[in-house]
Enzyme design. Sequence first.
Site, mmCIF file in Angstrom:
data_model
loop_
_atom_site.group_PDB
_atom_site.id
_atom_site.type_symbol
_atom_site.label_atom_id
_atom_site.label_comp_id
_atom_site.label_asym_id
_atom_site.label_seq_id
_atom_site.Cartn_x
_atom_site.Cartn_y
_atom_site.Cartn_z
ATOM 1 N NE ARG A 44 9.160 -40.759 -29.280
ATOM 2 C CZ ARG A 44 9.073 -41.916 -28.602
ATOM 3 N NH1 ARG A 44 9.985 -42.240 -27.703
ATOM 4 N NH2 ARG A 44 8.070 -42.754 -28.834
ATOM 5 C CE LYS A 68 22.615 -18.953 -30.984
ATOM 6 N NZ LYS A 68 21.739 -19.980 -30.393
ATOM 7 C CE1 TYR A 108 20.030 -16.983 -24.871
ATOM 8 C CE2 TYR A 108 19.743 -19.325 -24.391
ATOM 9 C CZ TYR A 108 19.318 -18.169 -25.008
ATOM 10 O OH TYR A 108 18.165 -18.175 -25.764
ATOM 11 C CG ASP A 132 26.904 -22.787 -23.776
ATOM 12 O OD1 ASP A 132 27.413 -22.929 -24.904
ATOM 13 O OD2 ASP A 132 25.769 -22.304 -23.610
#
Length: 384
Positions: free
Chosen positions: A51, A202, A104, A177
């Site tokens: 982690r 993406k 978005y 973004d």
Amino acid sequence: MPNKQHFETLAIHAGQEFDPTTGAIIPPIYQTSTFVQNGIGNFRGGYEYARGGNPTRTSLETLVAALEGGAHGFSFASGLAAEDALLRAILEPGDHVVLGNDVYGGTHRLINKIHSRSGIENDTVEMMDLNAVQKAVVKGKTKVLWLETPSNPLMKISDVGELAEIGHAAGAIVVVDNTFASPYLQKPLALGADVVVHSTTKYLGGHSDVLGGALVMNDAELADKVGFQQFAAGAVSGPMDAWLTVRGIKTLAVRMDRHSANAQAIAEHLVGHPAIERIYYPGLESHPGHELAKKQMSGFGGMISLGIRAGAKAARKFAESTKVFQLAESLGGVESLMGYPSEMTHASVRGTALEVPDNIIRLSVGIENVDDLIDDLDRALPKR
């Protein structure tokens, strides 16, 4: 790997040193949850527990930072996980966020439905209207100015440099973004932004086979805060996800060239089609952001939205009638996808100022043969 090298070289080599033990040209996947210590508190290579860090994740973080021209990169389990970590690192109760009125839907939902419970206020504004943005930000209170360019799904182009000046004058951190453009077509940090966010699912991953998100920034103090959130909340990318994303990035440049070329050809082909009332693509001279896009981008990307003249019923039928374009959420993969934002990616903002018109279809143009893509659209589009 020095950042003076060209993008295509960085995409293949940054953070990707060969394995010194075996000479393997591709670094191994460190599929491990923990690392054996060389004595208590003496970590090998700085790694203790997955982690907190993993060499495969480090390679992705190094790579994304290099491509964006930033000093600090962070990889997360999803784009929204990256956004959430950034917002938690910056905001306190009573703070204010200004974001575009075409962001978005998931970003707006995260801020408006989840962070609002912690006393975070937000307003949406037309980012192409600099005067409106100037009025929306409140000096000393607005801590984040958040924009997408090109925006999702109406392909609005915002002036990153001008907005950065407005945001900085108010004391806000300016976040861009960059998912639609990718670092190959646009470098927001060089334009004046403070933080770049990506859904690496993406274009960076590029093959519709991995979920992820990333943040890149230069400010060391903010990076420390984001790093703490990444470690303490734990929404990190796993080693296999990080490795798949790195593999995808190696071909980002050639893919984006093809995405852009195909989209440009499709947009130009559809100009004047009787079934289409408007084409949302910055590569067209008729697009209101065309000149600005030419200035701050090196290409126009693979995303197109279409306004179907006959309305929602015709738009839905069109979306369900193509063969090569597949009806699915997401974007940026090698295959062409079609979406109906009103009920798919932006369903959460119906009934708000961010509602997407129900005649809008969003195309993620893939890298197939462009003639096949055009034939597919022509067969499915209404004749009038």
